[in-house]
Structures are given as structure tokens and as C-alpha cells.
Write an enzyme that holds these catalytic residues in place. Structure first.
Site, mmCIF file in Angstrom:
data_model
loop_
_atom_site.group_PDB
_atom_site.id
_atom_site.type_symbol
_atom_site.label_atom_id
_atom_site.label_comp_id
_atom_site.label_asym_id
_atom_site.label_seq_id
_atom_site.Cartn_x
_atom_site.Cartn_y
_atom_site.Cartn_z
ATOM 1 N N GLY A 238 7.736 -2.543 4.442
ATOM 2 C CA GLY A 238 8.532 -3.233 4.480
ATOM 3 C C GLY A 238 8.211 -2.553 5.894
ATOM 4 C CB CYS A 266 2.561 -1.238 3.154
ATOM 5 S SG CYS A 266 2.910 -1.286 5.074
ATOM 6 C CG PHE A 311 5.379 4.987 10.976
ATOM 7 C CD1 PHE A 311 6.251 5.643 12.278
ATOM 8 C CD2 PHE A 311 6.193 3.577 11.771
ATOM 9 C CE1 PHE A 311 7.176 5.561 13.664
ATOM 10 C CE2 PHE A 311 7.418 3.195 12.463
ATOM 11 C CZ PHE A 311 7.762 4.044 13.246
ATOM 12 C CG HIS A 350 -0.729 -4.964 3.540
ATOM 13 N ND1 HIS A 350 1.149 -5.277 2.498
ATOM 14 C CD2 HIS A 350 -0.113 -4.145 4.824
ATOM 15 C CE1 HIS A 350 1.512 -5.061 3.926
ATOM 16 N NE2 HIS A 350 0.678 -4.242 5.222
ATOM 17 C CD GLU A 352 -0.338 -7.168 -0.245
ATOM 18 O OE1 GLU A 352 0.349 -7.350 1.490
ATOM 19 O OE2 GLU A 352 -0.357 -6.184 -0.296
#
Length: 380
Positions: A238, A266, A311, A350, A352
Site C-alpha cells: 500500500g 511491502c 520507506f 514484490h 508477486e
């Protein structure tokens, strides 16, 4: 149309506008992926950012709805070296210019994206404003860049999620390019995904592994999550600053303490670091691309990964109960961690993909395998 990008430090770039005639402010970042521009545009994690794609040939295969990772374009603007004259692909349903117009997103091309990227690498991520139109006031565009509040302290989750619970049943496309449902692939497990802006491919890969997926809104309490009796809980990717999501940290801490297999991905990885007592920090210019090498410290294997984050969890801030499992070979930043006693782990990149390589997809297998550990120790 004319177009101008103004950075908060006063640097100005001029180019040719496409997409919507509009002014949008955001943090300007660069992504080094060579493919997957539609997945990047529709990744909810890019909320509040103006994305520069460093590869020079972007848009030449057009747009199709199957490649979207979210319901809309979430970034604030798009910056390209060259916009192609035509889209050439049998799957394309519209071109990139029209796609941005339909979503009211401005774009700029025909300028030196390499110079912009070098500027961001040297000086760090910059707040900026992108304006497209035929009568542009550069002073006003620069003012818009300087009043943008930035991403530190920003809670953007409500802007990318619909706040509703729903079930997900679609697997990845088969070789025949259709999607199989859970009725066609028997579900063996139940996973709850806490949605902070989850990409669709996360849900597909869980379904591929025999998981029935329940997606819960980000404000869900630990009691709501645990009441579903799922085999595991995934806290998704997000946008924004994880330190601003204090309720989510409390929720994740309670889920972890309940002993249920938990996977942070993430933003979820960053929230896990905070929930376990660590700290997060803003990176100089973040990691955005599909070619980032990450070392698995347990096996020594190097994974080429997709990345999108500004971040990072500070490894030195973590308690002794947490083991660092993955690090970036670009800058040594923390990429993965695992609790030493509980079935809890996370990954910063990530796995995915969408876009990107599939090296790290084995992490989903590890998550599913952790369900058996909980069942073996479940009370009678």
C-alpha cells in the site's frame, strides 16, 4: 499540448504533454522496469507519486484491462522519454494517451528523463508538480510543487481501498488465457488478506496455491480477522508512511501474538517491523524497478526482484527475536525478516511481480507451507 515538470528545489523540465490537461503534485520517483507500465500505473502503492519510467520505449503495446493491478490509475502523473505514435499489440484495446485521459492523469514526454533520474539520485526524492495544457504558468506550477506535503506522515490507505470485505476466487491466466476459479481448482486453505492497497496478482497467486481468499478492509480489527479462523493472514502492500498507520500496527501485533501464520508484504513488511518494536525510515530515492538483486541470507541464493517502496525498516532497530532473512545487494537495506519463535515473516519487495521476474514467488509457497505448522500445533 505543452507540459512542464517543476521540482520543489527549483529545477524545471519542459516537454510535450499527453493524457489529461491538468496539474498534479506528488513525490517524483523513477522506475527502471523495461516492461509492465500498465501494472505500474495501476499499483495502489504509487498513490501520491509522479512516476518517471527510465526505459525509452513505453506505451508501444497499448492498454488492456487484464493487465491492471487495481481499479484505476493511482499515480499522480507519468513521465516518459518518448510517447509512441501507435499501439501495436493484439491484446490492446486503447493507447496510453487515451488511457491517461480517461483517468484524468497528466503525462509528459519528449524531455531528458535521464537528466531527471540523475538529479533524483544525487539530491534524493523530490516533491514536484506536473502541468499539462496550452497556457501554463510556471510560477504556479512551482508553487504547487512546494506546497505538496510529501509522503512522510501520510496516510493514503483510504484513497486506494473501498473499505469493503469481499471474496477473491480468480487464479492466474491459464495457457489458454482464461482464468480458472476456485470451483475449477479446489481450495485447500483459507487466507485473509488485509487490504492496504493489494495488487490483484497477490490474490491470484494465493488462489493458484489452493487458497480461498477473503479480503478485509484496512480498518479491520484483530478480533474480526481472527474470528474467521483462517489458516494464515497476509498484510498487503500500500502507499504512504507506515509510521502513520498506528491502528494497523496494533492490529498486526495482536494477530502475531495469536500465533496465526502471518505474512507482511511491502507496506505490510514495514508494519510488521513497527509492530515488533522496530523503526522505519524514509529512503533517499527508494527502490522502484524490476531488476533489484536481493540475497537470501539463509541459502545464499540471489533473487532478482520487483521493488516499489520509499520507506524501509531499520535492521538495527529490530529486537533479538527477529532474524533478518533478506538484504538488498544494491544498498544493503533490509528486504526480509522472520520471527525466531512464531510463524511470522515478511518481504519488502514484490514476490508477486506484476511487472517483474518471478524469482521471489517461492515466498508464497513458504507462506502456504507455514499453515501446516499451525495445524500441527493447534489445540485439540
Amino acid at each position: 499540448m505543452d507540459a512542464v515538470l517543476a521540482l520543489a528545489d527549483g529545477r524545471i523540465f519542459h516537454g510535450v504533454g499527453f493524457g489529461a490537461a491538468a496539474v498534479r503534485a506528488g513525490e517524483v520517483c523513477f522506475n527502471t522496469a523495461m516492461t509492465g507500465y500498465q501494472e505500474i500505473l495501476t499499483d495502489p502503492s504509487y498513490r501520491g507519486q509522479i512516476v518517471t519510467l527510465t526505459y525509452p520505449h513505453i506505451g508501444n503495446v497499448g492498454i488492456n484491462p487484464e493487465d491492471a493491478e487495481g481499479r484505476e490509475i493511482f499515480c499522480a502523473g507519468l513521465l516518459l522519454r518518448t510517447l509512441p505514435r501507435a499501439a501495436s499489440n493484439w491484446r490492446a484495446q486503447e493507447d496510453l494517451d487515451a488511457y491517461l485521459r480517461h483517468h484524468s492523469i497528466p503525462g509528459m514526454a519528449e524531455f531528458d528523463t535521464r537528466a531527471l533520474t540523475r538529479h533524483l539520485r544525487e539530491h534524493g526524492a523530490q516533491n514536484g508538480a506536473l502541468a499539462v495544457g496550452n497556457t501554463l504558468d510556471i510560477d504556479q506550477v512551482l508553487a504547487a510543487a512546494r506546497v505538496f506535503p510529501g509522503l512522510e506522515g501520510a496516510d493514503l490507505i483510504a484513497e486506494v481501498t473501498d473499505g469493503k470485505r469481499h471474496e477473491w476466487a480468480r487464479c492466474s491466466p491459464s495457457p489458454e488465457h482464461d482464468y480458472l476459479s476456485q470451483e475449477q481448482r479446489q481450495a485447500k486453505h483459507h487466507v485473509v488478506v488485509v487490504d492496504f492497497g493489494a495488487k490483484r496478482n497477490i490474490l491470484r497467486l494465493l488462489a493458484d496455491r489452493g487458497c480461498r481468499v477473503t479480503v478485509l478492509p484496512p480498518q479491520s480489527s484483530s478480533a474480526e480477522i481472527l474470528s474467521l479462523g483462517a489458516d494464515g493472514v497476509l498484510f498487503s502492500n500500500g502507499p504512504g508512511d507506515p509510521a502513520a498507520l498506528t491502528q494497523a500496527q496494533d492490529t498486526m501485533r495482536a494477530v502475531v501474538e495469536a500465533g496465526i501464520p502471518t505474512f507482511g508484504l511491502c507496506l505490510g513488511h514495514q508494519l510488521l517491523g513497527l509492530a515488533l518494536g522496530g523503526k522505519t525510515q524514509k529512503m533517499k530515492f527508494g527502490h522502484h524497478g524490476a531488476n533489484h538483486p536481493v540475497r537470501n541470507l539463509r541459502t545464499g541464493r540471489v533473487l532478482i526482484t520487483s521493488q516499489n517502496h520509499g520507506f524501509a525498516v531499520a535492521a538495527e532497530s529490530l529486537p533479538d527475536s527477529v532474524e533478518v532473512t533478506h538484504v538488498s545487494l544494491f544498498d544493503g537495506s533490509l528486504q526480509g525478516m522472520r520471527h525466531r519463535q512464531l510463524p511470522v515473516f515478511s518481504f519488502q519487495g514484490h514476490p508477486e511481480a506484476g511487472p517483474g521476474p518471478h524469482d521471489a514467488s517461492v515466498i508464497f509457497d513458504e507462506f502456504v507451507a507455514s499453515f501446516a505448522t499451525r495445524k500441527d500445533h493447534a489445540p485439540a
